[in-house]
Design an enzyme around this catalytic site. Structure first.
Site, PDB file in Angstrom:
ATOM      1  N   ASP A  17       0.900  -1.335  -0.026  1.00  0.00           N
ATOM      2  CA  ASP A  17       0.060   0.098  -0.045  1.00  0.00           C
ATOM      3  C   ASP A  17       0.784   1.231  -0.037  1.00  0.00           C
ATOM      4  O   ASP A  17       1.802   1.430   0.845  1.00  0.00           O
ATOM      5  CB  ASP A  17      -0.829  -0.021   1.165  1.00  0.00           C
ATOM      6  CG  ASP A  17      -1.885   1.140   1.367  1.00  0.00           C
ATOM      7  OD1 ASP A  17      -2.047   1.636   0.037  1.00  0.00           O
ATOM      8  OD2 ASP A  17      -2.461   1.313   2.199  1.00  0.00           O
ATOM      9  N   HIS A  71      -9.447  -1.949  -7.346  1.00  0.00           N
ATOM     10  CA  HIS A  71      -9.414  -0.786  -6.442  1.00  0.00           C
ATOM     11  C   HIS A  71      -8.902   0.278  -7.248  1.00  0.00           C
ATOM     12  O   HIS A  71      -9.335   1.546  -7.291  1.00  0.00           O
ATOM     13  CB  HIS A  71      -8.809  -1.101  -5.159  1.00  0.00           C
ATOM     14  CG  HIS A  71      -8.649   0.010  -4.521  1.00  0.00           C
ATOM     15  ND1 HIS A  71      -9.561   1.019  -3.975  1.00  0.00           N
ATOM     16  CD2 HIS A  71      -7.306   0.787  -3.832  1.00  0.00           C
ATOM     17  CE1 HIS A  71      -9.096   1.856  -3.157  1.00  0.00           C
ATOM     18  NE2 HIS A  71      -7.663   1.705  -2.985  1.00  0.00           N
TER      19      HIS A  71
END
Ligand code: HEM
Length: 298
Positions: free
Chosen positions: A144, A214
């Site tokens: 991330d 996403h």
């Protein structure tokens, strides 16, 4: 240029604390605690080598307007989004405290000291301790932060309001997500990569990013320009209790947050972010982090 609060621009340390509070008592006393926070962290950093404590204090819209400074014109409250199983609740809050450092114990200590004199004046709505997980992975085991702006210059460019009364300030968005890892782990790695839009081992963007992945939802271009935000999210929680991602990001415009959320929660084109089948937002709020000088002048 006005000086931003310390937690916003540098890359985060391995530990962070995110606290959302509602003010229920003496507002002036609470504000004074907020104003003295940075000075107390300077002292602690001198006493504790390598602590690298940095904080930012931000305010929810109605509390901010009650301080009589007017508001950045764009400043809006968080609107609940989604329907059925995929929802983003709006849970509010008057004050957000974001502390990051290289020591979990000091983050705890800072909050204890901060709350001690004002315990009766605030109600803590959420207190979450985040920690860097493996090589900066979310608990889905995907890296991330790959596309987060990296240089001080680009982070400042994206996060800080450039001119006008609120220069050096920044809009903040927070959502605490609780993951459903058993469901996530039932997917093959290839299926997980299609949900995120990047490869799992090394975070390389897929050649064909699915529209409902996403990345497919949040990598948004307007007039040929990518919408950017500066993320400071970290995983949190315990193996047998709640765990997930405390999402937090800073930006010089709330528009970017809104566009990303509307795209994730199906409002832009009816498509929702497939990742939201495996994680659920339990909090959601917008805040404004004034420049350091403005915080002191409140
Ligand atoms: C990218 C995870 C929520 C905005 C990513 C990536 C991962 C990830 C793994 C790819 C690597 C990277 O570039 O960082 C998650 C998880 C979330 C979450 C686990 C919640 C559980 C959000 C939310 C927003 C957001 C709520 C904004 C409203 C972004 C952006 C990117 C990104 C802007 C970079 C996209 C690009 O330019 O390629 N996220 N994210 N994320 N995420 Fe999230």
């Amino acid at each position: 240029m006005a000086i931003a609060q310390p937690a916003i621009l540098p890359e985060a340390g391995p530990f962070a604390l995110y606290v959302v509070m509602k003010v229920v008592g003496d507002k002036r006393a609470v504000l004074q605690q907020c104003q003295s926070l940075h000075q107390s962290l300077t002292v602690l950093n001198e006493q504790q080598a390598d602590a690298n404590l940095r904080a930012s204090v931000s305010f929810g819209k109605s509390f901010w307007l009650s301080l009589g400074k007017g508001g950045p014109a764009e400043f809006d409250g968080f609107r609940a989004l989604g329907e059925g199983e995929v929802t983003a609740p709006a849970t509010g809050g008057d004050i957000l405290l974001h502390v990051n450092s290289s020591r979990h114990d000091l983050n705890f200590y800072v909050l204890r000291q901060f709350l001690q004199p004002i315990a009766e004046a605030v109600e803590v709505l959420d207190e979450t301790y985040g920690y860097k997980y493996l090589d900066s992975r979310d608990m889905t085991d995907f890296i991330d932060g790959t596309e987060n702006p990296k240089t001080l210059e680009s982070r400042s460019d994206v996060a800080l309001i450039k001119e006008g009364d609120f220069a050096g300030g920044s809009f903040v968005m927070v959502q605490r997500f609780v993951h459903n890892l058993p469901a996530w782990h039932r997917l093959s790695v290839q299926a997980q990569e299609k949900v995120i839009g990047r490869t799992k081992p090394d975070s390389i963007e897929l050649d064909d990013v699915p529209e409902n992945s996403h990345v497919g939802r949040v990598d948004i271009k307007e007039e040929g320009k990518g919408l950017k935000i500066v993320r400071h999210s970290l995983p949190y929680g315990s193996v047998t209790g709640e765990h997930g991602l405390l999402f937090i990001a800073y930006c010089n415009t709330q528009h970017n947050f809104k566009a990303m959320l509307e795209s994730m929660y199906g409002e832009t084109d009816g498509k929702t972010d497939t990742m939201l089948r495996f994680t659920n937002a339990v909090t959601g709020a917008y805040f404004f982090a004034p420049a350091a000088e403005m915080l002191n002048s409140l």
